[in-house]
Scaffold this active site. Structure first.
Site, PDB file in Angstrom:
ATOM      1  N   ASP A 169      -3.443  -5.504  -0.403  1.00 48.02           N
ATOM      2  CA  ASP A 169      -4.547  -6.448  -0.192  1.00 48.02           C
ATOM      3  C   ASP A 169      -5.835  -5.739   0.163  1.00 48.02           C
ATOM      4  OD1 ASP A 169      -3.321  -8.816  -0.668  1.00 48.02           O
ATOM      5  OD2 ASP A 169      -2.807  -9.214   1.419  1.00 48.02           O
ATOM      6  N   TYR A 215       6.033   0.869   4.622  1.00 47.85           N
ATOM      7  CA  TYR A 215       4.701   0.599   5.165  1.00 47.85           C
ATOM      8  C   TYR A 215       4.675   1.063   6.614  1.00 47.85           C
ATOM      9  CZ  TYR A 215       3.087  -2.340   1.284  1.00 47.85           C
ATOM     10  OH  TYR A 215       2.675  -2.806   0.058  1.00 47.85           O
TER      11      TYR A 215
END
Lengths: 251, 251
Positions: A60, A118
């Site tokens: 994003d 992540y």
């Protein structure tokens, strides 16, 4: 008539890193500066033909990457060290190609990946830090590390994560989390989560849920109940994008 | 006539941090955004009167700080925690007040300091890193760590550092270096140098000299000869500002 020597196309795999602050995410869009857009432009400039890239994960807007993986083919007659050097010379400071290698034809950055890792950075200083502002989320005040660790651990396993993110239309919301833990490095608290794949905004919602547990707004049992409810309406808001890094993609 | 209650002025000492990227250095100037200018504006806004600050070190354009010390007096009727919170709420993201306390009247950020510590960050990845771009200098290629360490150690002591910087007009170019060493943290190489005070751009010139030793452009003996020559014309160019941090001021 002159003989025009055709340059053969090569299929390549690249590890790239970016500071997501000034990108509107990875994926190319009608408007706005994106990682894909900037990288495709640089590849087109070097090869003289339009180049399409495929990425492992569509990060994003504002999310960083240390180990995003992309693949593309382009006509190239020199060696790959030269291509990498040329790319890094023309790419902007906030985007770089770390590694570049020949890929097998069947390699696909997204479908070939068996897991993604992540990391999320939480700055625990009493006041905000200008030196950590760009790459972390500042959370001051009491936060119970042991509770956050316990909560992180219950996320490991194969679950329907509908309470924490949306799957692509009509798709399966079940994901397998392989690792989920916290550690401390001075006043920085780091969260590492590895899964076969993630739902949209799942990592950032999980982080905020874990922070809520640390702040005792939620108990570990409430987090477990929210997970079991499979209801996105119960999710906390996503933690800020700037603390999140696509750290590594495993094949 | 209403009785106007005078607010007493307090004399304060603050530890501040800043990301130097978007500042034209510490010291206020006719043009350009400076740390002093932005901080004085914030203090004036909160106190309602013009406020002058004095800093421990006039960091150059682009140099960061983790522990710059400033002093100022201003009329304030609330407690210091409230002032710090109010300041950090109105200061921009790249500047923050970390600590705030009452100072003795004879305290002077510059003259009372007995030493300053600077740190310099060298990014040793093979290619530049978008995630370290802002706060380090990228040096790829061979660099002999042991030689750089040996060279750093010979700088400890009381020397005339004219070969590495200019003193303020007419002043003594002798400085006493108390610590000078390198260490590694993954692919980041860090240089720490502490001295009673520094000449202008001395740290950045020393860093570049040490890098030249690591690259074998200079031997350790040549570095020693340059130091002994007391001639700024022999200095290497300063290493980039973005790798440098005013780390701590000791009183």
């Amino acid at each position: 008539m002159p003989v025009v020597k055709e340059v053969e196309a090569v299929y390549l795999r690249a590890n790239i890193a970016y500071d997501g602050t000034d990108f509107r995410g990875f994926q190319i869009q009608a408007r706005g500066r994106t990682v894909q857009g900037v990288l495709e432009q640089a590849l087109a400039r070097l090869s003289g033909v339009p180049v399409r890239i495929v990425g492992a994960g569509r990060t994003d807007s504002g999310v960083h990457a240390n180990g995003q993986v992309v693949a593309f083919s382009l006509p190239w007659r020199h060696d790959l060290a030269t291509l990498r050097r040329a790319l890094n010379a023309i790419l902007p400071d906030d985007l770089a190609v770390l590694q570049l290698e020949l890929a097998e034809g069947r390699f696909h950055p997204r479908f070939s990946a068996h897991s993604r890792e992540y990391r999320y950075f939480l700055w625990r200083g009493e006041v905000r830090s200008p030196l950590h502002e760009r790459f972390s989320y500042h959370v001051s005040g009491a936060l119970d590390f042991a509770l956050m660790q316990r909560a992180a651990r219950i996320l490991v396993g194969r679950y329907d994560f509908s309470s924490f993110g949306k799957p692509p239309a009509g798709n399966n919301p079940v994901r397998e989390v392989l690792q989920s833990d916290w550690w401390q490095d001075g006043r920085m608290w780091l969260y590492r989560v590895e899964a076969n794949a993630f739902l949209w905004r799942m990592v950032r919602r999980l982080v905020m849920a874990l922070v809520w547990v640390g702040q005792k707004r939620w108990t570990v049992e409430q987090l477990a109940a929210v997970l079991a409810a499979k209801d996105l309406a119960m999710a906390p808001p996503p933690a800020p994008a700037k603390g999140l890094f696509l750290w590594q993609v495993n094949y």
